[in-house]
Design an enzyme around this catalytic site. Sequence first.
Site, mmCIF file in Angstrom:
data_model
loop_
_atom_site.group_PDB
_atom_site.id
_atom_site.type_symbol
_atom_site.label_atom_id
_atom_site.label_comp_id
_atom_site.label_asym_id
_atom_site.label_seq_id
_atom_site.Cartn_x
_atom_site.Cartn_y
_atom_site.Cartn_z
ATOM 1 N N HIS A 17 0.863 -1.188 0.000
ATOM 2 C CA HIS A 17 0.000 0.000 0.000
ATOM 3 C C HIS A 17 0.892 1.228 0.000
ATOM 4 O O HIS A 17 1.344 1.682 1.059
ATOM 5 C CB HIS A 17 -0.925 -0.040 1.221
ATOM 6 C CG HIS A 17 -1.930 1.076 1.285
ATOM 7 N ND1 HIS A 17 -3.122 0.972 1.959
ATOM 8 C CD2 HIS A 17 -1.926 2.330 0.755
ATOM 9 C CE1 HIS A 17 -3.798 2.117 1.851
ATOM 10 N NE2 HIS A 17 -3.073 2.965 1.130
ATOM 11 N N HIS A 19 1.386 4.925 -2.358
ATOM 12 C CA HIS A 19 1.043 5.823 -3.473
ATOM 13 C C HIS A 19 2.338 6.462 -3.946
ATOM 14 O O HIS A 19 3.000 7.163 -3.156
ATOM 15 C CB HIS A 19 0.067 6.895 -3.010
ATOM 16 C CG HIS A 19 -1.198 6.323 -2.433
ATOM 17 N ND1 HIS A 19 -2.343 6.160 -3.184
ATOM 18 C CD2 HIS A 19 -1.486 5.846 -1.196
ATOM 19 C CE1 HIS A 19 -3.287 5.617 -2.417
ATOM 20 N NE2 HIS A 19 -2.795 5.416 -1.206
ATOM 21 N N HIS A 197 -9.531 1.271 -1.307
ATOM 22 C CA HIS A 197 -9.462 1.879 0.016
ATOM 23 C C HIS A 197 -10.886 1.827 0.592
ATOM 24 O O HIS A 197 -11.844 2.277 -0.063
ATOM 25 C CB HIS A 197 -9.049 3.342 -0.080
ATOM 26 C CG HIS A 197 -7.589 3.562 -0.330
ATOM 27 N ND1 HIS A 197 -6.911 3.002 -1.375
ATOM 28 C CD2 HIS A 197 -6.679 4.310 0.358
ATOM 29 C CE1 HIS A 197 -5.644 3.394 -1.326
ATOM 30 N NE2 HIS A 197 -5.477 4.189 -0.289
ATOM 31 N N GLU A 200 -11.296 3.480 5.971
ATOM 32 C CA GLU A 200 -10.256 4.361 6.525
ATOM 33 C C GLU A 200 -10.989 5.437 7.334
ATOM 34 O O GLU A 200 -10.852 5.517 8.544
ATOM 35 C CB GLU A 200 -9.418 4.973 5.389
ATOM 36 C CG GLU A 200 -8.298 5.891 5.862
ATOM 37 C CD GLU A 200 -7.552 6.576 4.695
ATOM 38 O OE1 GLU A 200 -8.094 6.640 3.571
ATOM 39 O OE2 GLU A 200 -6.426 7.073 4.933
ATOM 40 N N ASP A 278 1.850 3.938 2.900
ATOM 41 C CA ASP A 278 0.827 4.807 2.308
ATOM 42 C C ASP A 278 1.458 5.988 1.552
ATOM 43 O O ASP A 278 1.605 5.928 0.336
ATOM 44 C CB ASP A 278 -0.156 5.280 3.389
ATOM 45 C CG ASP A 278 -1.536 5.651 2.848
ATOM 46 O OD1 ASP A 278 -1.797 5.458 1.653
ATOM 47 O OD2 ASP A 278 -2.375 6.135 3.650
ATOM 48 N N ASP A 279 1.828 7.037 2.272
ATOM 49 C CA ASP A 279 2.415 8.245 1.655
ATOM 50 C C ASP A 279 3.605 8.681 2.511
ATOM 51 O O ASP A 279 3.525 9.670 3.249
ATOM 52 C CB ASP A 279 1.360 9.357 1.599
ATOM 53 C CG ASP A 279 0.135 8.932 0.822
ATOM 54 O OD1 ASP A 279 0.210 8.902 -0.418
ATOM 55 O OD2 ASP A 279 -0.880 8.588 1.452
HETATM 56 N N1 ADE Z 1 -4.397 8.865 -1.684
HETATM 57 C C1 ADE Z 1 -3.171 8.895 -1.146
HETATM 58 N N2 ADE Z 1 -3.206 8.493 0.129
HETATM 59 C C2 ADE Z 1 -4.500 8.180 0.413
HETATM 60 C C3 ADE Z 1 -5.174 7.697 1.557
HETATM 61 N N3 ADE Z 1 -4.548 7.444 2.702
HETATM 62 N N4 ADE Z 1 -6.505 7.509 1.482
HETATM 63 C C4 ADE Z 1 -7.147 7.768 0.339
HETATM 64 N N5 ADE Z 1 -6.566 8.225 -0.761
HETATM 65 C C5 ADE Z 1 -5.242 8.419 -0.729
HETATM 66 ZN ZN ZN Z 2 -3.624 4.850 0.557
#
Ligand code: ADE
Ligand code: ZN
Length: 336
Positions: A17, A19, A197, A200, A278-279
């Site tokens: 996971h 991005h 997703h 969340e 994630d990011d």
């Molecule tokens: N795009 C990038 N990170 C995300 C996240 N945590 N939830 C939804 N969309 C995303």
């Molecule tokens: Zn994500």
Amino acid sequence: MDTIENFIAGIPKAELHLHIEGTFEPELMFEIARRNNLRLKYDSIEDLKLAYNFNNLQEFLDIYYSGADVLLEEQDFYDLTWAYLQKIHSQNVIHTEIFFDPQTHTLRGVPFSKVITGIHRALNDGRTKLGISSKLILSILRHLSEESAFQTIGDALEYKSWITAIGLDSSEKGHPPSKFRRVFEKVLEEGFLTVAHAGEEGPPEYVWEAINLLHVSRIDHGNRSLEDQALVDELAMRKMPLTVCPLSNLKLKVVKDMTKHPLTEMLDKGLMATVNSDDPAYFGGYVNENYLAVANALNLSKEQIVQLAKNSFTASFLDEVEKQAMIEKVEMFSNR
Ligand code: ADE
Ligand code: ZN
């Protein structure tokens, strides 16, 4: 004796996971903005980092999309992806399955071909130069229309052999998986796997929809599934992977503090949880920092860390032979 930090650093892992636009480190962002003759809203790296203070998913997304706006050329997408691969190589991540958000770029006039070719070229170099295997997941932005999603899938069909799965991300609340039922029917017919997703910020109902309408092979996040016991039973019965992102959950206030993170509850309930970043450029850590944050806050044992590393391969889109070979590497490391 290994410290927990060394154990986490050394154990072979997969990331499921991630991005790619979320790996855009401020230093590279300023460099690419400069060479594309674009100005960022912030005067310095320090100013930009001060903005990384989020109260929810939407506040993060607004900043994340504006950062991605400086990516224009094929080489930009290559450099972004290559920087990520070098970073995870240093963390003993040996397989990665990355999301890209084509609409973030095509709606600004950047051709789909430049985006995917840059990413794909870096992934190939990751394979040959760093020994990292990878899969690519095209993610649909759920705050946009069904029509825009269909258009994006149309672009993707030309590059079908480079894309393993189709995902669904962006603003969750108010954009249920059912909005994209017809798009996902089409991509399943085309032979793609699907992920989404869900849970969340959105309710357990969205996780049900992702399973029943989008026929997903994994749920990205899935935290709020724990509010619905029937859903927990269903996820456990299906061995449905959850790609959990602890530092993201903390930074986006999905959890109040890390000691309240539901990861151990998920494992105790028999769910196939995995740990991911994630990011990472926005949330303060790559995979190893995510493992370490939960290991410290939840007092994870080495056995639980080994379980999470094994889950990361079991839940991947590798074939069974590849999965077994990588799980054996985990076992060799933990029995060394
Ligand atoms: N795009 C990038 N990170 C995300 C996240 N945590 N939830 C939804 N969309 C995303
Ligand atoms: Zn994500």
